[in-house]
Design an enzyme around this catalytic site. Sequence first.
Site, mmCIF file in Angstrom:
data_model
loop_
_atom_site.group_PDB
_atom_site.id
_atom_site.type_symbol
_atom_site.label_atom_id
_atom_site.label_comp_id
_atom_site.label_asym_id
_atom_site.label_seq_id
_atom_site.Cartn_x
_atom_site.Cartn_y
_atom_site.Cartn_z
ATOM 1 N N GLU A 124 -27.551 4.167 -5.692
ATOM 2 C CA GLU A 124 -28.692 4.547 -4.766
ATOM 3 C C GLU A 124 -28.393 6.099 -4.110
ATOM 4 O OE1 GLU A 124 -27.366 2.559 -0.969
ATOM 5 O OE2 GLU A 124 -28.901 2.848 -0.166
ATOM 6 N N GLY A 264 -18.596 4.759 1.837
ATOM 7 C CA GLY A 264 -17.999 3.755 2.285
ATOM 8 C C GLY A 264 -17.566 2.970 0.579
ATOM 9 N N MET A 266 -20.482 0.101 -2.247
ATOM 10 C CA MET A 266 -22.579 -0.571 -3.481
ATOM 11 C C MET A 266 -22.205 -1.831 -2.572
ATOM 12 S SD MET A 266 -25.287 1.407 -3.483
ATOM 13 C CE MET A 266 -26.464 0.228 -3.411
ATOM 14 N N GLU A 267 -23.395 -1.725 -2.601
ATOM 15 C CA GLU A 267 -23.762 -3.350 -2.935
ATOM 16 C C GLU A 267 -24.493 -4.228 -3.425
ATOM 17 O OE1 GLU A 267 -25.419 -0.762 -0.996
ATOM 18 O OE2 GLU A 267 -27.420 -1.811 -0.655
ATOM 19 N N ASN A 268 -24.263 -3.092 -5.369
ATOM 20 C CA ASN A 268 -24.653 -3.170 -6.323
ATOM 21 C C ASN A 268 -25.137 -4.339 -7.168
ATOM 22 O OD1 ASN A 268 -24.432 -0.678 -6.810
ATOM 23 N ND2 ASN A 268 -22.031 -0.748 -7.158
ATOM 24 N N GLU A 301 -21.113 -4.608 2.819
ATOM 25 C CA GLU A 301 -22.020 -5.538 1.118
ATOM 26 C C GLU A 301 -22.262 -6.678 0.884
ATOM 27 O OE1 GLU A 301 -22.387 -2.074 0.295
ATOM 28 O OE2 GLU A 301 -21.096 -1.677 1.718
HETATM 29 N N1 PHE Z 1 -25.705 1.035 0.242
HETATM 30 C C1 PHE Z 1 -24.485 1.200 0.718
HETATM 31 C C2 PHE Z 1 -23.891 0.539 1.583
HETATM 32 O O1 PHE Z 1 -24.299 1.310 2.524
HETATM 33 C C3 PHE Z 1 -24.208 3.409 1.186
HETATM 34 C C4 PHE Z 1 -23.924 3.889 -0.535
HETATM 35 C C5 PHE Z 1 -25.197 5.050 -0.058
HETATM 36 C C6 PHE Z 1 -23.271 3.812 -0.693
HETATM 37 C C7 PHE Z 1 -25.415 5.885 -1.287
HETATM 38 C C8 PHE Z 1 -23.345 5.335 -2.274
HETATM 39 C C9 PHE Z 1 -24.745 5.777 -2.239
HETATM 40 O O2 PHE Z 1 -24.161 0.066 2.283
HETATM 41 ZN ZN ZN Z 2 -25.097 -0.750 3.258
#
Ligand code: PHE
Ligand code: ZN
Length: 877
Positions: A124, A264, A266-268, A301
């Site tokens: 992301e 912080g 990442m919600e993969n 997440e």
């Molecule tokens: N989508 C992640 C989060 O909120 C944040 C994130 C964005 C991490 C871009 C990495 C890169 O929870």
């Molecule tokens: Zn988020």
Amino acid sequence: MSEPKPTFLHDYRPPAYRVTHTELSFDLEPGATRVKASLHLERHPQREAGSPLMLDGEQLELKSIAIDGQPLDDDEYSLSETGLTVHRVPERFRLDTEVEIAPEENTALEGLYLSNGMYCTQCEAEGFRRITFYPDRPDVMATFSTTVIGDQARLPVLLSNGNPVERGELPNGKHFVTWEDPHPKPCYLFALVGGDLKKVEDRFTTMSGREVALQIWVEEENLGKTGHAMASLKRAMKWDEETYGREYDLDLFMIVAVNDFNMGAMENKGLNIFNSAAVLTHPKTATDVAFQRVESIVAHEYFHNWSGNRVTCRDWFQLSLKEGFTVFRDQCFSADANSAPVKRIEDASFFRTAQFAEDAGPTAHPVRPDHYIEIGNFYTLTIYEKGAEVVRMLCNLVGWETFRRGSDLYFERFDGQAVTIEDFVSCMAEVSGLDLSQFMRWYSQAGTPEIDAYGEYDYANAEYHLTLRQRTPVTPGQADKQPLHIPVRMGLVGTKSGRDLSLNLEGEDLGTAAVIHLREAEQSFVFTDVSEAPVPSLLRGFSAPVQLRFPYSREDLAFLLANDSDGFNRWDAGQRLAMLALDDLIAAHRNGVEKVMDPRIVEAFRALLERGSDDKAVLAEMLTLPSEAYIAEQQPLVDVDAIHAARTFVKQSLAVTLRDEFMALFEANRSDEPYAPEPEQIGARSLKNVALSYLMAIEDEQGIELTQAQFDADHNMTDVRHALTLLTHSSRDELADPALRAFGEKWAHDPLVMDQWFSLQVTRPQADALDRVKFLMAHPAFSMKNPNNIRALIGAFANQNRVNFHRADGESYRLLADVVIELNRLNPEVAARLITPLTRWQRFDEARQGLMKGELERIRAERLSPNVYEVVEKALA
Ligand code: PHE
Ligand code: ZN
């Protein structure tokens, strides 16, 4: 580099081709990883036949390309810096490519990179294009099948999304694991990990009785630091079932901790990757604040599995669709798990300091921006926190039950799709029957709305007349602002009874607390049958993300501080009261007049201390003065020295007069109980530590002894770090130096503790802070390649040490610019974020403005990444 071009929301079109299934294979090598991709593509039904196929791709070395097994000739496709175009393709086909990438050279930490010898990915928003050629946009959702190949000895663990379906040995000491993710997902949710990791495992039984294996993967030495994250995960899974009816949808849920991470976590899908700082805790190494942060990020997440993954964003302009909603969800979860009023106070106080500043500066943007150069610059407080406030307002407008029905409708209707903010809001409109068209302006209009309120009690008619006037200031690119639909939660507190009076508005009995709807630029509300003169308590619970002004007298504020039934507004009354005193003292300092403490403030604090509180965490917040950053936010022109002097003066005055009370508070709240990150313990610790701060503000001899003893006792990191901070920020270097040295040696092996050690030193008010920053940048525990180190050392200095960052000689600005210039090459995303304090130059005196702009111009003269370019251009526009 040519000038980067913006992307516009109004240019959105569905992709010409979509991917239904993606097969990937990675052969992991540090300098040359081979990535093979088989994409099953078909023309999008809404797009015309015969379009070329355009795939995103950056820093990829193409090794082979074929369609339906037929290698392409050189003239059948073209390559550029940003992607690959195949001029003619069939309606449905398979595209096979093979590329080579170099994870060990990846310092931007986007795409596939190495962290401490471990392979991991961050996709992301647009990192997947650094892994393979692909339509890298969230509205392309495919099932993935991923084979990871690696050296068996060095990379015994190979992970990706979904479930492992096959594993085996290969020649040359290699092995492989194949993973299948049955849920269609955009490529930004792809993840891969390879390393020598160890796991902690647990189980969760879902509400429908399915068994889910929960795994947290860490480096061996961190195995003892996963308990809190695991417990938080299980609580979050249960909470989402009970509160939103959302169940987990795979047999396996994994979290991996990595040391080098831009954000912080990442919600993969099924494989969350976490900054180690956002997952690892131990009583001896992490503070209460860190424990609570881990709890909320783990939950955040996890919650994304529905609000983000099952239902995702159509395009990146909709980022707040998933982030605003998910932050709102994690805030409610934390409020339920801890002290709800204190959670709201913390969130609102942070919001009013940091998001208000963003909304008032040159990078201000709406919750849904309409253009961007680099989406990586839009992971902001506005998208996340203001987005969450907007969702909270929606919830308050329609009521929780209806909001929950709207949420059910949203998840059901859009499951497996990539959608827009309108889709979300229209579900809420549909279930509630409310017209939310004016409300939609919250998403398109930037800037913090200001409400000027004025009230009058009409004795003769027993009426209270309340007038609210709203105005949103001009922000870059948005000169015209329309009135917003603002829910104002309020009460009228009777000055005789100290109670909430009943609210009769236009013949309607609203009870003792109500939400009034401000929709016009100016609106008057007449409350009838008001039996005694009231003080209005407005914007209770921070019911809208606005700046509210009301001409309260100090007596009014002291009254609300003592009597308001709303805990949040009781706290806010104290803050407002302190602000009035601080304003006077700032003026006195600037005019060279002797500072005099307002006795009404002292008496209000004395009353607080005497009354005590059931919720110790709330009391601790009430006894905490507004931060220098918040005070600065409230001033027309920021004078960092005057603010620092005024705040220090208030703190010292309170400490001198109430010394014994603070001492008693300290004694009443110390404890030898074994550490637990539980609300009651946390509240007591905060209260005790606030008391100690006051005692140390006057360097009380007994206070110093207690601080030293608290440090030596080494009971838990919250207490140790607080004591060490107080010693380090005192004038007694003979106390600070040995403690700092002992701590630094003891924890040299633990990067997360060393980060705390960096931060607390570079935030000290003494004039040597900048020298310390430079000195610590050469410390073996510091690396320019580690974002946590950058934030702990440079970020903390620039954002939290206001007197030293804004030194009149501009030397700190210069240092920050030097770091930004270096990071611009190494890690553009982190570099762009670090510039923030320089972008706020408009708020300072002319000399500082000149120095700050000078540094921004020096940065602009470099060969810039799009990230840094966009921020610097806005700051100098
Ligand atoms: N989508 C992640 C989060 O909120 C944040 C994130 C964005 C991490 C871009 C990495 C890169 O929870
Ligand atoms: Zn988020």
